[in-house]
Design a protein around this motif. Structure first.
Motif, short mmCIF file in Angstrom:
data_model
loop_
_atom_site.label_atom_id
_atom_site.label_comp_id
_atom_site.label_asym_id
_atom_site.label_seq_id
_atom_site.Cartn_x
_atom_site.Cartn_y
_atom_site.Cartn_z
N ALA A 182 0.83 -1.21 0.00
CA ALA A 182 0.00 0.00 0.00
C ALA A 182 0.86 1.26 0.00
CB ALA A 182 -0.93 -0.01 1.21
N MET A 183 2.07 1.17 0.52
CA MET A 183 2.94 2.34 0.63
C MET A 183 3.42 2.83 -0.74
SD MET A 183 6.11 2.80 3.28
CE MET A 183 5.09 3.10 4.71
N THR A 184 3.39 1.97 -1.76
CA THR A 184 3.83 2.38 -3.10
C THR A 184 2.89 3.40 -3.72
OG1 THR A 184 2.65 0.56 -4.19
CG2 THR A 184 4.91 0.14 -3.47
N VAL A 185 1.66 3.44 -3.25
CA VAL A 185 0.64 4.35 -3.80
C VAL A 185 0.72 5.73 -3.16
CG1 VAL A 185 -1.84 4.64 -4.20
CG2 VAL A 185 -0.84 2.34 -4.21
N VAL A 186 1.26 5.79 -1.95
CA VAL A 186 1.21 7.01 -1.13
C VAL A 186 1.85 8.23 -1.78
CG1 VAL A 186 2.06 8.02 1.03
CG2 VAL A 186 0.93 5.79 1.05
N PRO A 187 3.09 8.17 -2.29
CA PRO A 187 3.72 9.40 -2.80
C PRO A 187 2.91 10.08 -3.90
CG PRO A 187 5.37 7.70 -2.52
CD PRO A 187 4.04 7.04 -2.33
N GLY A 188 2.38 9.31 -4.85
CA GLY A 188 1.61 9.90 -5.93
C GLY A 188 0.33 10.58 -5.46
N LEU A 189 -0.35 9.94 -4.51
CA LEU A 189 -1.58 10.53 -3.98
C LEU A 189 -1.32 11.86 -3.29
CD1 LEU A 189 -3.43 7.44 -2.42
CD2 LEU A 189 -3.75 8.45 -4.68
N PHE A 190 -0.25 11.92 -2.51
CA PHE A 190 0.02 13.14 -1.75
C PHE A 190 0.55 14.26 -2.64
CE2 PHE A 190 -0.71 10.41 1.75
CZ PHE A 190 -1.02 11.22 2.82
N TYR A 191 1.38 13.92 -3.61
CA TYR A 191 1.85 14.96 -4.51
C TYR A 191 0.69 15.51 -5.34
CZ TYR A 191 4.40 17.38 -8.19
OH TYR A 191 4.86 18.34 -9.06
N GLY A 192 -0.19 14.64 -5.79
CA GLY A 192 -1.35 15.09 -6.55
C GLY A 192 -2.25 16.00 -5.72
N ALA A 193 -2.39 15.67 -4.43
CA ALA A 193 -3.19 16.53 -3.54
C ALA A 193 -2.56 17.91 -3.39
CB ALA A 193 -3.36 15.86 -2.18
N ILE A 194 -1.24 17.95 -3.32
CA ILE A 194 -0.53 19.24 -3.23
C ILE A 194 -0.83 20.08 -4.47
CG2 ILE A 194 1.76 20.33 -3.26
CD1 ILE A 194 2.75 17.93 -1.59
N ILE A 195 -0.71 19.49 -5.64
CA ILE A 195 -0.98 20.22 -6.89
C ILE A 195 -2.43 20.70 -6.93
CG2 ILE A 195 -1.00 20.06 -9.40
CD1 ILE A 195 1.78 20.08 -8.15
#
Length: 532
Positions: free
Chosen positions: A332-345
């Motif tokens: 599940a941790m592999t998905v985390v960086p993309g989700l959070f960066y997308g939320a920032i944008i």
């Protein structure tokens, strides 16, 4: 406000996360709830500081030669045939200073906690401190972060730090650092190029860095193909005969398949692809909601989240097995960086949406995520607080477990450091700093002299299995299997019982059983022999 001053806003949150996770994970290890994977990685590191890089008899016991071919595990088996993880060498000097399975736990918690601080710096490239703090607090409260932090050591714990660092380097135009981190991401695992490929797709689709994005996609995709098809098979056939088949065997026609064959099997049947993507529907939706919850569901409408996290999600949704949609384990941790960066944008484009009403909703989502993270009891970390089953009641209290540990520690001390040993799952990590170790019921291995031997010692925590047997078939079956094994080994005098304490039995090859220990075993055996 400067970055240094604003960073003080999230440091308390990071420290709380670090301290609590470290306490719980170390407690999990020292109370003997760390399990097999912790032992595998510890043996890999232990062999590494002795010049035998990436070798492991424990990993060998999971290899296709053993599982499917019926061969004997070997001490010189190279784990790189299963998972290509050269990035672990970065932490070998730390382990060399403190050679212990607990050191790996400290490294893991530190890496994941540090990733949150890098995430805050990344968020501050676009957002004001209040929003950046909320983003970071969401990270530390995410079930997909807490769960994998509280489990056995795993290589994916490096991904958040490396990917957030890569994205920050991209925003800062620090291209040398960007490419160093790109290489490190690829070195984490054979499939970590999927995360990097998603970053490349975002760089292209956003039209911000199309040429660099194309290079990233080419590098990551090409590396994964060359690695899985040409390099890893040099070590073993596990990637094609075991791991590809276990995760993506539904797309293959034979008993083994290469990466290219699996990819062709996926794209050549779009109907099956669609079915695999959305089924099981309830678990897929639940998984997405769990990933989105700590960010107040913003990633669901954030194009950048889908661009970067979409590919790791695709890998999970196309795979089979219960673990791919489990939000509390490492994948599940592999998905985390993309989700959070997308939320920032997304927030950088919708700052006015950060109203008091939505802020309260977001705080509620963070609290709910923390609640679910705790009640899911990830990896039995909170075993002493949360029962594993209600009907029948299965719960091991803190005094009960620590009393049990105190009773059998003397048995572990009787096993010489250089002796070969086979142990049950929860004892493996504590005995894994050695060349020759297996998990019971396995007893045979091939040593450095290429000779097949039986281990000198075998130790089994039957009490632990006995606690969970009433509610779990696997523990019930394992308990009965071990009882039958011990009966056979002691009846034919191949092993003798030299210790028995509180349901933990210690056997030694060619030894004469001690009368007191044998009597204690027979008394225990009488109570559980019929499956009670």
């Amino acid at each position: 406000m400067s970055i240094g001053n604003s960073l003080r806003l999230v440091l308390p949150v990071a420290v709380i996360f670090f301290v609590l996770c470290l306490i719980f994970t170390l407690h999990r290890y020292y109370s003997f709830y760390a399990s097999f994977d912790q032992g595998i990685f510890n043996q890999v590191f232990w062999n590494g500081i002795h010049g035998r890089f990436f070798q492991s008899s424990l990993s060998s016991s999971l290899s296709t030669n053993v599982v499917h071919g019926g061969e004997v595990p070997t001490v010189y088996y190279h784990r790189l045939g299963q998972h290509f993880t050269p990035a672990l060498l970065l932490w070998l000097p730390i382990y060399a200073l403190f050679p212990s399975p607990a050191t790996l736990t400290v490294i893991q918690v530190t890496l994941i906690a540090a990733a949150g601080l890098v995430l805050y710096l990344l968020a501050r490239q676009y957002l004001e401190p209040p929003l950046a703090v909320m983003i970071t607090a969401s990270y530390y409260a995410a079930n997909a972060v807490i769960g994998p932090t509280l489990c056995n050591f795993h290589d994916i714990c490096q991904i958040p730090l490396f990917v957030f660092g890569l994205l920050l380097a991209m925003e800062k135009r620090w291209w040398r650092l960007f490419w160093v981190l790109a290489v490190l991401i690829l070195a984490v695992r054979e499939d970590s190029g999927i995360e990097l490929f998603g970053v490349g797709i975002y760089m292209i689709l956003s039209k911000r860095f199309p040429r660099a994005g194309l290079a990233v996609c080419t590098l990551s995709f090409g590396y994964m193909l060359v690695l899985t098809n040409l390099i890893m098979p040099l070590f073993s056939q596990d990637i094609s005969q075991r791991f590809m088949m276990e995760r993506f065997g539904q797309y293959a026609d034979g008993d083994e398949a290469s990466t290219m064959q699996i990819i062709w099997g996926i794209v050549s049947n779009p109907i099956r692809l669609l079915v695999e993507l959305i089924t099981p529907v309830d678990r897929t939706i639940k998984y997405l909601l769990g990933q989105w919850l700590p960010l107040a569901f913003v990633p669901a409408v954030a194009p950048a989240s889908w661009a970067i996290a979409g590919f790791p999600l695709l890998k999970l949704f196309l795979g089979k097995g219960d673990s791919v949609l489990a939000i509390t384990i490492r994948y599940a941790m592999t998905v985390v960086p993309g989700l959070f960066y997308g939320a920032i944008i997304w927030w950088s484009q919708h700052p006015k949406a950060f109203k008091p009403s939505f802020r309260r909703f977001w705080v509620g989502c963070i609290c709910l995520s923390l609640f679910f993270s705790f009640t899911s009891n990830p990896n039995r970390t909170f075993y002493f607080l949360i029962p594993d089953a209600v009907k029948p009641w299965v719960h091991v209290s803190l005094p009960q477990q620590w009393h049990h540990v105190g009773q059998f520690r003397s048995l572990l001390a009787q096993i010489p450091r250089d002796a070969s040993v086979s142990a049950t799952t929860y004892l493996v990590p504590h005995l894994s700093s050695r060349r020759e170790i297996l998990r019971l019921p396995q007893l045979e291995l091939r040593n450095d002299a290429r000779e097949v031997i039986k281990v000198d010692y075998a130790i089994a925590d039957l009490w632990q299995l006995q606690q969970y047997a009433p509610a779990f078939k696997s523990d019930r079956a394992a308990l009965q299997e071990l009882i039958q094994l011990i009966d056979r080994l002691t009846t034919n005098l191949e092993y003798g019982i030299i210790g028995f304490e509180d349901g933990v039995i210690l056997l030694q090859k060619s030894a004469t059983s001690k009368e007191e220990a044998k009597a204690a075993w027979l008394a225990f055996r009488q109570g559980v022999g019929s499956g009670e």
